[in-house]
Design a protein around this motif. Structure first.
Motif, mmCIF file in Angstrom:
data_model
loop_
_atom_site.group_PDB
_atom_site.id
_atom_site.type_symbol
_atom_site.label_atom_id
_atom_site.label_comp_id
_atom_site.label_asym_id
_atom_site.label_seq_id
_atom_site.Cartn_x
_atom_site.Cartn_y
_atom_site.Cartn_z
ATOM 1 N N VAL A 177 0.651 -0.908 -0.130
ATOM 2 C CA VAL A 177 -0.086 -0.084 -0.209
ATOM 3 C C VAL A 177 0.553 0.899 -0.400
ATOM 4 O O VAL A 177 0.564 2.425 -0.400
ATOM 5 C CB VAL A 177 -0.970 0.007 1.129
ATOM 6 C CG1 VAL A 177 -1.568 1.163 1.409
ATOM 7 C CG2 VAL A 177 -2.200 -0.608 0.936
ATOM 8 N N GLY A 178 1.978 1.225 0.626
ATOM 9 C CA GLY A 178 3.227 2.227 0.410
ATOM 10 C C GLY A 178 3.530 2.233 -0.738
ATOM 11 O O GLY A 178 3.835 3.975 -1.010
ATOM 12 N N LEU A 208 -4.330 15.675 0.837
ATOM 13 C CA LEU A 208 -4.940 16.026 1.349
ATOM 14 C C LEU A 208 -5.090 15.865 2.905
ATOM 15 O O LEU A 208 -5.802 16.228 3.882
ATOM 16 C CB LEU A 208 -6.382 16.475 1.201
ATOM 17 C CG LEU A 208 -6.907 16.651 0.081
ATOM 18 C CD1 LEU A 208 -8.479 15.802 -0.515
ATOM 19 C CD2 LEU A 208 -6.751 18.095 -0.667
ATOM 20 N N LEU A 209 -3.932 15.083 2.929
ATOM 21 C CA LEU A 209 -3.790 14.627 4.536
ATOM 22 C C LEU A 209 -3.177 15.374 5.376
ATOM 23 O O LEU A 209 -2.231 16.943 4.917
ATOM 24 C CB LEU A 209 -2.685 13.737 4.508
ATOM 25 C CG LEU A 209 -2.872 12.156 3.768
ATOM 26 C CD1 LEU A 209 -2.319 11.471 4.167
ATOM 27 C CD2 LEU A 209 -4.138 11.391 4.428
ATOM 28 N N PRO A 210 -3.356 16.458 6.617
ATOM 29 C CA PRO A 210 -2.816 16.948 7.340
ATOM 30 C C PRO A 210 -1.537 17.007 8.280
ATOM 31 O O PRO A 210 -1.286 18.208 8.317
ATOM 32 C CB PRO A 210 -3.344 17.400 8.812
ATOM 33 C CG PRO A 210 -4.141 15.495 9.161
ATOM 34 C CD PRO A 210 -4.371 15.178 7.318
ATOM 35 N N VAL A 241 3.595 1.957 8.076
ATOM 36 C CA VAL A 241 4.022 0.086 8.055
ATOM 37 C C VAL A 241 5.367 -0.404 9.076
ATOM 38 O O VAL A 241 5.103 -1.225 9.119
ATOM 39 C CB VAL A 241 5.560 0.767 7.211
ATOM 40 C CG1 VAL A 241 6.629 -0.827 6.776
ATOM 41 C CG2 VAL A 241 4.608 0.725 5.452
ATOM 42 N N VAL A 242 5.270 0.856 9.607
ATOM 43 C CA VAL A 242 6.152 0.396 11.156
ATOM 44 C C VAL A 242 5.515 -0.222 12.026
ATOM 45 O O VAL A 242 6.166 -1.225 12.568
ATOM 46 C CB VAL A 242 6.639 1.590 11.705
ATOM 47 C CG1 VAL A 242 6.813 1.617 12.886
ATOM 48 C CG2 VAL A 242 8.143 2.416 11.071
ATOM 49 N N MET A 243 4.165 -0.141 12.053
ATOM 50 C CA MET A 243 3.067 -0.901 13.420
ATOM 51 C C MET A 243 3.035 -2.277 13.107
ATOM 52 O O MET A 243 3.302 -2.910 13.800
ATOM 53 C CB MET A 243 2.232 -0.043 13.660
ATOM 54 C CG MET A 243 1.733 1.217 14.333
ATOM 55 S SD MET A 243 3.334 1.154 16.100
ATOM 56 C CE MET A 243 1.116 1.101 16.817
ATOM 57 N N LEU A 301 4.745 10.775 3.552
ATOM 58 C CA LEU A 301 6.120 9.776 4.471
ATOM 59 C C LEU A 301 5.129 9.355 5.272
ATOM 60 O O LEU A 301 6.169 8.205 6.233
ATOM 61 C CB LEU A 301 7.309 10.425 3.828
ATOM 62 C CG LEU A 301 7.671 10.666 2.128
ATOM 63 C CD1 LEU A 301 8.751 10.707 1.871
ATOM 64 C CD2 LEU A 301 7.393 9.248 1.806
ATOM 65 N N ALA A 302 5.226 10.417 6.155
ATOM 66 C CA ALA A 302 5.118 10.090 7.502
ATOM 67 C C ALA A 302 3.264 8.918 7.641
ATOM 68 O O ALA A 302 4.444 8.383 8.753
ATOM 69 C CB ALA A 302 4.898 10.970 8.345
ATOM 70 N N VAL A 303 2.838 9.587 7.349
ATOM 71 C CA VAL A 303 1.423 8.521 7.444
ATOM 72 C C VAL A 303 2.115 7.267 6.634
ATOM 73 O O VAL A 303 1.350 5.875 6.939
ATOM 74 C CB VAL A 303 0.445 8.617 6.071
ATOM 75 C CG1 VAL A 303 -0.885 7.974 6.352
ATOM 76 C CG2 VAL A 303 -0.401 10.315 6.626
#
Length: 141
Positions: A95-96, A108-110, A121-123, A114-116
């Motif tokens: 997905v990433g 449109l993300l706040p 992925v990290v969790m 790349l942070a999202v």
């Protein structure tokens, strides 16, 4: 059903609970966004991502729900959580990659895309590494 040979560490339930809350929130976001059940004030993530391609929608759904099931299995001390977390991790990586390639120039993300992607992925990666370590110690059955 085989019983675990090693006692559960004190970190098992808090880690399983954190992973269950995280993946549960993603599951709630999926259900609310997919079936239009949400209120206007729900901080939805799924509608803000460019999940236009069918393969992105399928990999997103698999990543979310495999993560939920893996967190439940970890809380139950079942060794299937290792494989399920790995599968959730693999789907979230897909997905990433898809989001990174398909993202419009302005999202449109706040927060930055790349942070999202990194958090998504990290969790499950953390869940997989933790479940694998507990399985090697004989805590999971």
């Amino acid at each position: 059903m085989a019983q675990p040979t090693a006692p559960a560490p004190s970190s098992l339930m808090p880690v399983a609970l954190i992973l269950l809350i995280w993946h549960g929130l993603l599951g709630a976001d999926y259900v609310i966004a997919r079936f239009g059940l949400g209120a206007q004030d729900w901080p939805a993530l799924m509608p803000l991502m460019p999940l236009d391609a069918l393969w992105l929608q399928v990999t997103w759904a698999l990543g979310v729900w495999l993560g939920v099931v893996a967190a439940i299995f970890l809380a139950l001390r079942d060794d299937a959580s290792v494989l399920l977390f790995f599968a959730a991790f693999a789907f979230e990586v897909a997905v990433g990659i898809g989001l990174f390639l398909a993202a419009p120039p302005v999202m449109l993300l706040p927060v930055p895309l790349l942070a999202v992607i990194a958090v998504l992925v990290v969790m499950p990666l953390f869940g997989w590494l933790y479940a694998r370590a507990q399985n090697r110690r004989g805590v999971l059955h």
